[in-house]
Scaffold this motif. Structure first.
Motif, PDB file in Angstrom:
ATOM      1  N   UNK A 137     -28.080  15.305   1.013  1.00 43.90           N
ATOM      2  CA  UNK A 137     -27.667  14.942   2.369  1.00 43.90           C
ATOM      3  C   UNK A 137     -28.889  15.039   3.278  1.00 43.90           C
ATOM      4  N   UNK A 138     -29.303  13.902   3.779  1.00 47.50           N
ATOM      5  CA  UNK A 138     -30.512  13.803   4.593  1.00 47.50           C
ATOM      6  C   UNK A 138     -30.135  13.574   6.056  1.00 47.50           C
ATOM      7  N   UNK A 139     -30.614  14.432   6.951  1.00 43.22           N
ATOM      8  CA  UNK A 139     -30.303  14.335   8.377  1.00 43.22           C
ATOM      9  C   UNK A 139     -31.424  13.609   9.103  1.00 43.22           C
ATOM     10  N   UNK A 140     -31.078  12.519   9.796  1.00 45.61           N
ATOM     11  CA  UNK A 140     -32.038  11.789  10.623  1.00 45.61           C
ATOM     12  C   UNK A 140     -31.716  12.093  12.085  1.00 45.61           C
ATOM     13  N   UNK A 141     -32.500  12.999  12.678  1.00 41.53           N
ATOM     14  CA  UNK A 141     -32.240  13.469  14.044  1.00 41.53           C
ATOM     15  C   UNK A 141     -32.850  12.526  15.073  1.00 41.53           C
ATOM     16  N   UNK A 142     -32.039  12.128  16.059  1.00 45.04           N
ATOM     17  CA  UNK A 142     -32.497  11.262  17.145  1.00 45.04           C
ATOM     18  C   UNK A 142     -32.108  11.866  18.495  1.00 45.04           C
ATOM     19  N   UNK A 143     -33.060  11.889  19.422  1.00 46.41           N
ATOM     20  CA  UNK A 143     -32.837  12.410  20.771  1.00 46.41           C
ATOM     21  C   UNK A 143     -32.495  11.259  21.703  1.00 46.41           C
ATOM     22  N   UNK A 188     -30.002   9.432  -1.374  1.00 44.47           N
ATOM     23  CA  UNK A 188     -29.495  10.401  -0.408  1.00 44.47           C
ATOM     24  C   UNK A 188     -28.376   9.834   0.456  1.00 44.47           C
ATOM     25  N   UNK A 189     -27.501  10.720   0.891  1.00 48.76           N
ATOM     26  CA  UNK A 189     -26.518  10.374   1.914  1.00 48.76           C
ATOM     27  C   UNK A 189     -27.208  10.575   3.254  1.00 48.76           C
ATOM     28  N   UNK A 190     -27.405   9.496   3.974  1.00 47.64           N
ATOM     29  CA  UNK A 190     -28.137   9.570   5.240  1.00 47.64           C
ATOM     30  C   UNK A 190     -27.167   9.739   6.411  1.00 47.64           C
ATOM     31  N   UNK A 191     -27.413  10.769   7.205  1.00 51.60           N
ATOM     32  CA  UNK A 191     -26.587  11.065   8.383  1.00 51.60           C
ATOM     33  C   UNK A 191     -27.438  10.890   9.629  1.00 51.60           C
ATOM     34  N   UNK A 192     -27.059   9.953  10.483  1.00 53.34           N
ATOM     35  CA  UNK A 192     -27.760   9.756  11.756  1.00 53.34           C
ATOM     36  C   UNK A 192     -27.190  10.690  12.810  1.00 53.34           C
ATOM     37  N   UNK A 193     -27.953  11.713  13.167  1.00 59.00           N
ATOM     38  CA  UNK A 193     -27.501  12.723  14.130  1.00 59.00           C
ATOM     39  C   UNK A 193     -28.095  12.415  15.498  1.00 59.00           C
ATOM     40  N   UNK A 194     -27.256  11.932  16.427  1.00 57.18           N
ATOM     41  CA  UNK A 194     -27.709  11.537  17.758  1.00 57.18           C
ATOM     42  C   UNK A 194     -27.230  12.565  18.779  1.00 57.18           C
ATOM     43  N   UNK A 195     -28.168  13.338  19.327  1.00 56.72           N
ATOM     44  CA  UNK A 195     -27.828  14.396  20.282  1.00 56.72           C
ATOM     45  C   UNK A 195     -28.909  14.481  21.363  1.00 56.72           C
ATOM     46  N   UNK A 196     -28.586  15.061  22.523  1.00 58.17           N
ATOM     47  CA  UNK A 196     -29.615  15.250  23.555  1.00 58.17           C
ATOM     48  C   UNK A 196     -30.502  16.450  23.228  1.00 58.17           C
ATOM     49  N   UNK A 197     -31.734  16.195  22.870  1.00 56.67           N
ATOM     50  CA  UNK A 197     -32.695  17.259  22.606  1.00 56.67           C
ATOM     51  C   UNK A 197     -33.623  17.473  23.796  1.00 56.67           C
ATOM     52  N   UNK A 241     -16.872  19.289   7.085  1.00 60.87           N
ATOM     53  CA  UNK A 241     -15.976  18.155   6.868  1.00 60.87           C
ATOM     54  C   UNK A 241     -16.643  17.099   5.985  1.00 60.87           C
ATOM     55  N   UNK A 242     -17.901  16.803   6.258  1.00 65.71           N
ATOM     56  CA  UNK A 242     -18.630  15.807   5.470  1.00 65.71           C
ATOM     57  C   UNK A 242     -18.797  16.257   4.014  1.00 65.71           C
ATOM     58  N   UNK A 243     -19.224  17.496   3.820  1.00 67.69           N
ATOM     59  CA  UNK A 243     -19.430  17.996   2.465  1.00 67.69           C
ATOM     60  C   UNK A 243     -18.131  17.970   1.651  1.00 67.69           C
ATOM     61  N   UNK A 244     -17.047  18.427   2.268  1.00 70.43           N
ATOM     62  CA  UNK A 244     -15.769  18.462   1.546  1.00 70.43           C
ATOM     63  C   UNK A 244     -15.255  17.054   1.258  1.00 70.43           C
ATOM     64  N   UNK A 250     -26.775  24.520   0.860  1.00 66.46           N
ATOM     65  CA  UNK A 250     -27.666  23.591   0.179  1.00 66.46           C
ATOM     66  C   UNK A 250     -27.637  22.213   0.803  1.00 66.46           C
ATOM     67  N   UNK A 251     -28.610  21.381   0.410  1.00 65.71           N
ATOM     68  CA  UNK A 251     -28.679  20.028   0.968  1.00 65.71           C
ATOM     69  C   UNK A 251     -28.190  18.975  -0.025  1.00 65.71           C
ATOM     70  N   UNK A 252     -27.503  19.436  -1.079  1.00 62.90           N
ATOM     71  CA  UNK A 252     -26.961  18.507  -2.076  1.00 62.90           C
ATOM     72  C   UNK A 252     -25.479  18.782  -2.298  1.00 62.90           C
ATOM     73  N   UNK A 253     -24.691  17.723  -2.331  1.00 63.59           N
ATOM     74  CA  UNK A 253     -23.262  17.855  -2.597  1.00 63.59           C
ATOM     75  C   UNK A 253     -22.818  16.664  -3.436  1.00 63.59           C
ATOM     76  N   UNK A 254     -21.976  16.922  -4.422  1.00 64.57           N
ATOM     77  CA  UNK A 254     -21.467  15.881  -5.321  1.00 64.57           C
ATOM     78  C   UNK A 254     -22.603  15.036  -5.910  1.00 64.57           C
TER      79      UNK A 254
END
Length: 399
Positions: free
Chosen positions: A78-84, A38-47, A325-328, A70-74
């Motif tokens: 694409x796996x989202x790792x959400x962090x607060x 998987x393509x791992x994306x670290x998503x850091x936002x205030x939750x 942007x990431x998918x493209x 969808x959650x698949x490209x190329x």
């Protein structure tokens, strides 16, 4: 003798071929497994905390994008790792970014609600050579802090300069500026003062309120005493309702002082709580839930349906376009997540966003987009920021 030599040669060739094949199989299998990782994306936002609406909006947009595309490209999931990160401590954001890169092996960092938090994570992106998509934080200098930063939101100077020009053209001659005392607020103040005064206007006074636990009443009383024709305001998303409430309670509107502001103050996510206090307020921004395009209507409906009626706001669009942007970029690299290759694919990319036409400036890695002048109006039982003018394909003007 020749037969035995030929036999020996054949045996050597066969054994060598078998050895080569044996050596190639693990490599081939490794390549296949790598491509399937998987393509791992670290998503850091205030939750949580005072800026939690920013995190909720971005998370909702990211989920909606993957629901639609969808959650698949190329060939890569694409796996989202959400962090607060709570939205307040740069140290927390930096630690989370470090953990995501070193422990979780993310190939992309994303999110970042406020400027100090984005700046704290920038060295991590540089060291790890991973793209860092800034979806919300809006100080001009952010992309300069790492060659791996790409912004999919906006900058405060970008949305402030058109409003200052509009005010001068519409016969507002004197203004007090009032901003939150941190990077974006200082950017907004500088750009508004310069643009407005260059156009012949007068800035009577410039006020700055602390970012944490602000009490706006003393500042608004000073504005009332100064008697400008208008008050220009920037506060971060989440604070607009308090400003509008106290502006009304302190009698500034009754005293004939107009309020003009950046769209952060009239955040779509907060319009229900601001209500009638927003009526007639002119603002400038790159997005409104009322933006009149079929693409945006579908987007707003999608966010509302998936999130118990939540109204999409400008931070959500930073998240949605970040995913695009990431998918493209992954399509361009055929799924290769090498930081340099992804970054090169992102630079110069353009597309039709729910906010209108956008592009990533190849030199600055910043958004080029329309900036809209809007007026808060009642539509049915609710208030919306209705666009009535725009500056097309506007770049960050700098400070």
């Amino acid at each position: 003798m020749p037969d035995s030599i030929n036999t020996q040669r054949r045996r050597i060739l066969l054994e060598g071929g078998a050895a080569l094949a044996a050596g190639m199989l693990p490599l081939s299998a490794f390549a296949a497994n790598s491509a399937a990782d998987p393509v791992k994306v670290g998503l850091i936002v205030p939750m949580s905390g005072p800026f939690a609406s920013t995190g909720r909006q971005i998370e909702a947009a990211v989920k909606l994008y993957q629901q639609k595309y969808g959650d698949t490209v190329a060939g890569r999931k694409v796996e989202i790792l959400l962090k607060d990160d709570g939205g307040l401590s740069p140290d927390v954001t930096k630690r989370l970014a470090q953990e995501l890169v070193s422990r979780d092996k993310v190939q992309v960092l994303a999110g970042f609600g406020l400027t100090p938090l984005a700046l704290a994570a920038a060295p991590i992106a540089t060291q790890a050579k991973v793209p860092m998509m800034v979806m919300a934080a809006a100080t001009s200098i952010i992309p300069q802090r790492s060659p791996y930063i790409v912004r999919t939101g906006f900058t405060l100077p970008q949305v402030t300069a058109p409003l200052a020009s509009w005010a001068a053209k519409n016969k507002i001659k004197s203004v007090v500026t009032f901003v939150s005392d941190y990077g974006p607020g200082i950017d907004a103040e500088k750009v508004f003062v310069k643009t407005f005064t260059d156009a012949g206007g007068k800035v009577v006074e410039s006020l700055r309120a602390p970012l944490r636990n602000p009490d706006y009443a003393p500042f608004l009383q000073r504005v009332k005493d100064a008697k400008p024709e208008a008050l220009f305001v920037f506060v971060p998303s989440g604070e607009g309702a308090a400003v509008l409430k106290q502006f009304t309670e302190r009698g500034l509107a009754a005293a004939g002082i107009r309020l003009i502001c950046t769209g952060d103050v009239l955040d779509d996510d907060l319009m229900a709580s601001i209500g009638a206090a927003s009526n007639g307020v002119v603002s400038s921004h790159h997005y409104s839930a009322a933006h009149p395009s079929p693409l945006n209507k579908e987007y707003v409906d999608g966010i509302a349906k998936a999130n118990k009626g939540m109204r999409a706001n400008f931070h959500s669009v930073g998240g949605y376009d970040g995913m695009h942007l990431l998918y493209e970029a992954l399509k361009k690299t055929n799924g290769d997540t090498d930081g340099e290759k992804l970054l090169a694919a992102m630079k110069g990319m353009s597309w039709e966003s729910v906010r209108g036409p956008v592009s990533i400036d190849a030199a600055t890695r910043d958004m080029v987009q329309n900036v809209y002048i809007r007026k808060a109006e009642q539509r049915g039982a609710e208030y919306y920021n209705v666009e009535f003018d725009k500056v097309e394909k506007f770049k960050d003007p700098g400070v």
